[in-house]
Scaffold this active site. Structure first.
Site, mmCIF file in Angstrom:
data_model
loop_
_atom_site.group_PDB
_atom_site.id
_atom_site.type_symbol
_atom_site.label_atom_id
_atom_site.label_comp_id
_atom_site.label_asym_id
_atom_site.label_seq_id
_atom_site.Cartn_x
_atom_site.Cartn_y
_atom_site.Cartn_z
ATOM 1 N N TYR A 164 0.837 -1.201 0.000
ATOM 2 C CA TYR A 164 0.000 0.000 0.000
ATOM 3 C C TYR A 164 0.871 1.250 0.000
ATOM 4 O O TYR A 164 1.944 1.263 0.609
ATOM 5 C CB TYR A 164 -0.854 0.071 1.274
ATOM 6 C CG TYR A 164 -2.020 -0.866 1.332
ATOM 7 C CD1 TYR A 164 -3.229 -0.553 0.707
ATOM 8 C CD2 TYR A 164 -1.930 -2.055 2.058
ATOM 9 C CE1 TYR A 164 -4.320 -1.410 0.811
ATOM 10 C CE2 TYR A 164 -3.024 -2.911 2.151
ATOM 11 C CZ TYR A 164 -4.199 -2.588 1.533
ATOM 12 O OH TYR A 164 -5.273 -3.435 1.633
ATOM 13 N N TYR A 208 -0.490 -9.924 0.773
ATOM 14 C CA TYR A 208 0.577 -9.358 1.608
ATOM 15 C C TYR A 208 0.506 -9.939 3.016
ATOM 16 O O TYR A 208 -0.556 -10.372 3.468
ATOM 17 C CB TYR A 208 0.497 -7.827 1.640
ATOM 18 C CG TYR A 208 -0.785 -7.255 2.202
ATOM 19 C CD1 TYR A 208 -0.952 -7.050 3.571
ATOM 20 C CD2 TYR A 208 -1.835 -6.910 1.353
ATOM 21 C CE1 TYR A 208 -2.119 -6.516 4.075
ATOM 22 C CE2 TYR A 208 -3.016 -6.379 1.848
ATOM 23 C CZ TYR A 208 -3.144 -6.182 3.210
ATOM 24 O OH TYR A 208 -4.318 -5.665 3.701
ATOM 25 N N ARG A 250 -2.887 -11.861 3.837
ATOM 26 C CA ARG A 250 -4.209 -11.489 3.332
ATOM 27 C C ARG A 250 -4.339 -11.917 1.876
ATOM 28 O O ARG A 250 -3.464 -11.653 1.059
ATOM 29 C CB ARG A 250 -4.407 -9.963 3.382
ATOM 30 C CG ARG A 250 -4.464 -9.285 4.733
ATOM 31 C CD ARG A 250 -5.614 -9.688 5.643
ATOM 32 N NE ARG A 250 -6.872 -10.091 5.045
ATOM 33 C CZ ARG A 250 -7.825 -9.282 4.568
ATOM 34 N NH1 ARG A 250 -7.670 -7.990 4.609
ATOM 35 N NH2 ARG A 250 -8.953 -9.763 4.071
ATOM 36 N N HIS A 301 -7.153 -8.381 -2.391
ATOM 37 C CA HIS A 301 -8.492 -7.813 -2.267
ATOM 38 C C HIS A 301 -8.485 -6.345 -2.651
ATOM 39 O O HIS A 301 -7.435 -5.687 -2.620
ATOM 40 C CB HIS A 301 -9.018 -7.976 -0.828
ATOM 41 C CG HIS A 301 -8.159 -7.315 0.202
ATOM 42 N ND1 HIS A 301 -7.052 -7.930 0.747
ATOM 43 C CD2 HIS A 301 -8.201 -6.084 0.760
ATOM 44 C CE1 HIS A 301 -6.472 -7.116 1.613
ATOM 45 N NE2 HIS A 301 -7.139 -5.968 1.634
ATOM 46 N N HIS A 321 -10.492 -2.902 -1.400
ATOM 47 C CA HIS A 321 -11.416 -2.329 -0.415
ATOM 48 C C HIS A 321 -12.470 -1.498 -1.149
ATOM 49 O O HIS A 321 -12.131 -0.719 -2.040
ATOM 50 C CB HIS A 321 -10.663 -1.416 0.561
ATOM 51 C CG HIS A 321 -9.717 -2.135 1.454
ATOM 52 N ND1 HIS A 321 -10.082 -2.625 2.685
ATOM 53 C CD2 HIS A 321 -8.412 -2.456 1.305
ATOM 54 C CE1 HIS A 321 -9.031 -3.205 3.256
ATOM 55 N NE2 HIS A 321 -8.008 -3.113 2.443
#
Lengths: 223, 174
Positions: A97, A136, A146, A149, A151
């Site tokens: 991110y 990640y 995770r 995905h 969000h």
């Protein structure tokens, strides 16, 4: 609401332990003019033209697998919700991110921020062009990862319909090991979090296509 | 079947907050009030990664119905506010006290560790209409105080959200 939602307390997801409310929720007696039965209204002038194309927000092209994610925002009776603000955020292709607190030692991509937004059209449809996010690691438990995905944050017609959720990709081997995905108790409800690969949406020589419909809670009153 | 909620996670900060998010009305509005507080967990520790959203009526008790909830212009009133908490778990809004017999603001809190948001309401202290408010009346009497902001000065109200514990804020089912 027809409760497909996870509980507040789900100990395998450790952060819920000190943050989940422990007292019973109060069922409010909302009168017909209760503020929660309406919601903010957004307009196209508030959004940028490229806000829904995450691959064109920088001077160069981001690395990764280009994808189109589209679908409809519907209410619990299957009716399209037009003019709904849909906001998305995600990692880059490497699973990183653009966020100061993300310490995952994967590379940042100077050509990818990973944030976008759009308004649904008259048929309730949204569409984003982006790149496929990466898996990640996180520190919930040993060797925790995770699944990839995106969000999603969605506004309906009413504040009671407000939804923040995550869209996953079909067949991810990490589903079985992810307490956030598994926090949704009902298997059929969990499947609603997974997009469907769609060859019709796929653009030849350009981008793979995924379809994902988002179903909000009840529209309070007909206006 | 509705799409299940999932946590907002810790990494929304580069995507959801926006410049005027906390300014439901500009600070220089003659009737502006400041509403602020902290979001706290079950041990009283602040949440540095929560997102607070509010939605409310204007000073005449009317809910805004026009477009422009993000790009409030000039002295306009958007009705909608969004503020991420800082390292001390603190959030703030500049807004107008809503009209009506029991003025109140709808509040949603999202955070890592919240698999779905908590929904509550901020009421103002000393309002004669609070006693007859149907939503406040549905709350057990010994917990109503958790929904009433503390008046710090003429124009400043404090509203802490306790997710858990002794002072747990009342949350509503939606």
């Amino acid at each position: 609401m027809t409760d497909s939602h996870p509980p507040y307390l789900y100990p395998p997801y450790k952060s819920t332990v000190l943050r989940a409310p422990s007292r019973p929720l109060v069922v409010p007696e909302y009168g017909p003019d209760a503020v929660e039965l309406s919601g903010p209204v957004f307009g196209h002038a508030e959004l940028g033209l490229l806000d829904n194309d995450l691959t064109r927000q920088h001077s160069g092209e981001p690395l990764g697998e280009r994808i189109i994610v589209t679908g409809r925002v519907l209410d619990d009776r299957g009716r399209p919700v037009p003019g709904a603000l849909v906001e998305v955020w995600q990692t880059n292709a490497a699973g990183r991110y653009v966020h100061l607190r993300d310490q995952h030692p994967a590379p940042l991509d100077p050509n990818f921020t990973g944030a976008g937004r759009c308004l649904t059209d008259a048929g309730g449809r949204y569409e984003f062009t982006t790149i496929k996010p990466g898996a990640y690691p996180w520190r919930n438990h040993h060797n925790a990862w995770r699944p990839a995905h995106i969000h999603f944050s969605v506004f309906g017609a009413a504040f009671t319909q407000r939804l923040v959720t995550q869209m996953y990709f079909p067949g991810d081997p990490l589903f079985a090991h992810d307490p956030i995905f598994q926090s949704v108790p009902d298997e059929k409800a969990r499947e609603r979090l997974v997009a469907r690969f769609d060859l019709e949406t796929t653009v030849p020589e350009q981008a793979l296509g995924y379809q994902w419909d988002i179903v909000l809670g009840a529209t309070p009153m007909e206006t | 079947m509705t799409t299940p909620s999932q946590t907002i996670g810790p990494f929304f900060g580069f995507a959801l907050p926006y410049g005027d998010g906390p300014r439901v009305a500009p600070e220089w509005h003659p009737d502006a009030v400041r509403v602020h507080g902290r979001v706290l967990d079950g041990t009283g520790d602040p949440l540095p990664d929560a997102l607070v959203e509010i939605w409310q009526a204007d000073a005449d008790g009317r809910v805004p119905g026009a477009v422009g909830a993000i790009s409030r212009a000039g002295h306009g009133f958007s009705g909608f506010g969004r503020c991420g908490t800082d390292a001390d778990g603190h959030y703030w809004f500049s807004t107008l006290k809503p009209g009506g017999p029991a003025p109140h603001i709808a509040v949603l809190v999202f955070a890592r560790g919240l698999l779905k948001p908590v929904a509550t309401r901020l009421y103002f202290p000393g309002e004669a209409g609070n006693a007859a408010d149907p939503v406040l009346s549905a709350v057990p009497a010994d917990r109503r105080d958790t929904l009433i902001a503390e008046r710090e000065s003429d124009r400043t109200y404090r509203f802490d959200v306790h997710l858990q514990g002794e002072q747990e804020t009342v949350f509503f089912a939606s």
